[in-house]
Motif scaffolding. Structure first.
Motif, PDB file in Angstrom:
ATOM      1  N   PHE A  32       3.739  10.851  -5.437  1.00  0.00           N
ATOM      2  CA  PHE A  32       5.002  11.520  -5.706  1.00  0.00           C
ATOM      3  C   PHE A  32       5.544  11.322  -7.117  1.00  0.00           C
ATOM      4  N   LEU A  33       5.105  10.294  -7.812  1.00  0.00           N
ATOM      5  CA  LEU A  33       5.697   9.998  -9.118  1.00  0.00           C
ATOM      6  C   LEU A  33       4.834  10.405 -10.304  1.00  0.00           C
ATOM      7  N   LEU A  34       3.544  10.484 -10.104  1.00  0.00           N
ATOM      8  CA  LEU A  34       2.676  10.821 -11.226  1.00  0.00           C
ATOM      9  C   LEU A  34       2.547  12.339 -11.373  1.00  0.00           C
ATOM     10  N   PRO A  35       2.599  12.849 -12.595  1.00  0.00           N
ATOM     11  CA  PRO A  35       2.677  14.303 -12.814  1.00  0.00           C
ATOM     12  C   PRO A  35       1.444  15.087 -12.401  1.00  0.00           C
TER      13      PRO A  35
ATOM     14  N   GLU B  34      10.511  20.838  -9.802  1.00  0.00           N
ATOM     15  CA  GLU B  34      10.869  20.122 -11.008  1.00  0.00           C
ATOM     16  C   GLU B  34       9.714  20.146 -11.990  1.00  0.00           C
ATOM     17  N   SER B  35      10.042  19.969 -13.224  1.00  0.00           N
ATOM     18  CA  SER B  35       9.012  19.978 -14.253  1.00  0.00           C
ATOM     19  C   SER B  35       8.151  18.736 -14.154  1.00  0.00           C
ATOM     20  N   THR B  36       6.845  18.894 -14.206  1.00  0.00           N
ATOM     21  CA  THR B  36       5.958  17.744 -14.170  1.00  0.00           C
ATOM     22  C   THR B  36       6.004  16.961 -15.467  1.00  0.00           C
ATOM     23  N   HIS B  37       6.654  17.497 -16.473  1.00  0.00           N
ATOM     24  CA  HIS B  37       6.755  16.764 -17.733  1.00  0.00           C
ATOM     25  C   HIS B  37       7.828  15.676 -17.650  1.00  0.00           C
ATOM     26  N   LEU B  38       8.553  15.641 -16.503  1.00  0.00           N
ATOM     27  CA  LEU B  38       9.639  14.646 -16.348  1.00  0.00           C
ATOM     28  C   LEU B  38       9.187  13.440 -15.531  1.00  0.00           C
ATOM     29  N   LEU B  39       7.876  13.241 -15.394  1.00  0.00           N
ATOM     30  CA  LEU B  39       7.254  12.130 -14.684  1.00  0.00           C
ATOM     31  C   LEU B  39       7.110  12.413 -13.201  1.00  0.00           C
TER      32      LEU B  39
ATOM     33  N   SER C 173       0.828  -1.206   0.000  1.00  0.00           N
ATOM     34  CA  SER C 173       0.000   0.000   0.000  1.00  0.00           C
ATOM     35  C   SER C 173       0.863   1.257   0.000  1.00  0.00           C
ATOM     36  N   GLN C 174       1.953   1.221   0.757  1.00  0.00           N
ATOM     37  CA  GLN C 174       2.857   2.362   0.836  1.00  0.00           C
ATOM     38  C   GLN C 174       3.505   2.650  -0.521  1.00  0.00           C
ATOM     39  N   TRP C 175       3.895   1.597  -1.219  1.00  0.00           N
ATOM     40  CA  TRP C 175       4.550   1.800  -2.515  1.00  0.00           C
ATOM     41  C   TRP C 175       3.568   2.407  -3.525  1.00  0.00           C
ATOM     42  N   ILE C 176       2.336   1.911  -3.518  1.00  0.00           N
ATOM     43  CA  ILE C 176       1.317   2.454  -4.424  1.00  0.00           C
ATOM     44  C   ILE C 176       1.012   3.901  -4.051  1.00  0.00           C
ATOM     45  N   LEU C 177       0.940   4.173  -2.743  1.00  0.00           N
ATOM     46  CA  LEU C 177       0.692   5.539  -2.275  1.00  0.00           C
ATOM     47  C   LEU C 177       1.815   6.470  -2.736  1.00  0.00           C
ATOM     48  N   GLY C 178       3.053   6.006  -2.653  1.00  0.00           N
ATOM     49  CA  GLY C 178       4.180   6.811  -3.105  1.00  0.00           C
ATOM     50  C   GLY C 178       4.149   7.036  -4.606  1.00  0.00           C
TER      51      GLY C 178
ATOM     52  N   ARG D 215       1.184  16.548  -2.337  1.00  0.00           N
ATOM     53  CA  ARG D 215       2.523  16.077  -1.998  1.00  0.00           C
ATOM     54  C   ARG D 215       2.956  16.535  -0.605  1.00  0.00           C
ATOM     55  N   SER D 216       2.702  17.798  -0.279  1.00  0.00           N
ATOM     56  CA  SER D 216       3.100  18.310   1.034  1.00  0.00           C
ATOM     57  C   SER D 216       2.291  17.660   2.156  1.00  0.00           C
ATOM     58  N   SER D 217       1.037  17.349   1.891  1.00  0.00           N
ATOM     59  CA  SER D 217       0.201  16.689   2.903  1.00  0.00           C
ATOM     60  C   SER D 217       0.581  15.218   3.069  1.00  0.00           C
ATOM     61  N   LEU D 218       0.971  14.604   1.971  1.00  0.00           N
ATOM     62  CA  LEU D 218       1.277  13.181   1.992  1.00  0.00           C
ATOM     63  C   LEU D 218       2.659  12.885   2.549  1.00  0.00           C
TER      64      LEU D 218
END
Length: 242
Positions: A138-141, A231-236, A129-134, A148-151
């Motif tokens: 954090f990884l999807l644009p 960072e640019s959200t276009h970089l994933l 669950s933690q990996w999916i949450l991350g 992100r700040s709340s998570l």
């Protein structure tokens, strides 16, 4: 600051190698080796995969952001390394669970009858669950800065809980295995501390020491990675180090 950190980090790496070496040696020398055929040797993959994945690789992935030479790299690179190491750790943990469930089915042994099994399965489920949450946070644009700040504090707190659960799972599993196997050998019961028992007890100490070294690195605030610019959200990836 950096020399002191690297002393702790080298201790962490050396303990990592020793833990893996000890758990592999135990199952090769005393438990007969490895197989993936439903035999007694099938089970031996379980402690090796769980210690290597759920504790050692997981712990090293947790401190990636603390390594000073990585601070010169883009946060994107560190995030990908962190996520990749966590994914491999999760994969090894799932394979470790598969090994023990396959072994139980082959010998008609009940599943999930011990505290160790409950804690271990809960740890892997929480880890998943933690990996999916991350990944989502954090990884999807499309993840927003507010998300992100709340998570971030939740992600960090759960990550530490998983490491504690992983340590408890491995220590309790090692003790359970010794009790079940050595107490079945009348000539050398566990209570007489045969050589195998001494060796594996040292493995338990090494695992605890590794966990302490990881937490020692994580709790020093000055070893945290300095915040970068957006960072640019276009970089994933998006801003917000987990």
């Amino acid at each position: 600051m950096a020399p002191v950190f690297y002393l702790f980090y080298m201790l962490c790496l050396n303990l990592s190698l020793l833990c893996v070496l000890f758990v592999v040696t135990w199952n090769l020398y005393w438990r007969g080796g490895f197989a993936w055929d439903g035999s007694l040797l099938h089970f031996n993959w379980h402690p090796v995969l769980m210690v290597s994945g759920l504790v050692i690789l997981y712990g090293n992935a947790a401190v990636v952001y603390r390594i000073p030479f990585t601070w010169k790299q883009r946060k994107l690179v560190c995030k990908l390394v962190h996520a990749g190491m966590m994914f491999v750790a999760l994969l090894l943990s799932v394979l470790g669970l598969s090994a023990v469930f396959d072994f139980h089915r082959g010998f008609n042994i009940p599943h999930l009858y011990s505290v160790h099994s409950w804690v271990g399965l809960s740890t892997v489920l929480l880890f998943s669950s933690q990996w999916i949450l991350g990944l989502v946070g954090f990884l999807l644009p499309y993840s927003t800065p507010w998300i992100r700040s709340s998570l971030k504090p939740v992600h960090i707190w759960i990550g530490k809980v998983i490491l504690v659960f992983g340590l408890v799972s491995c220590i309790s599993g090692i003790n359970e295995k010794l009790l079940l196997t050595l107490n079945g050998m009348i000539a050398v019961p566990y209570s007489t501390l045969p050589v195998e028992a001494v060796f594996v007890n040292f493995l338990g100490i090494l695992i605890v020491a590794f966990g302490m070294s990881v937490f020692g690195i994580l709790f020093v605030k000055k070893w945290q990675r300095p915040e970068d610019g957006p960072e640019s959200t276009h970089l994933l990836l998006s801003e917000g180090t987990p």
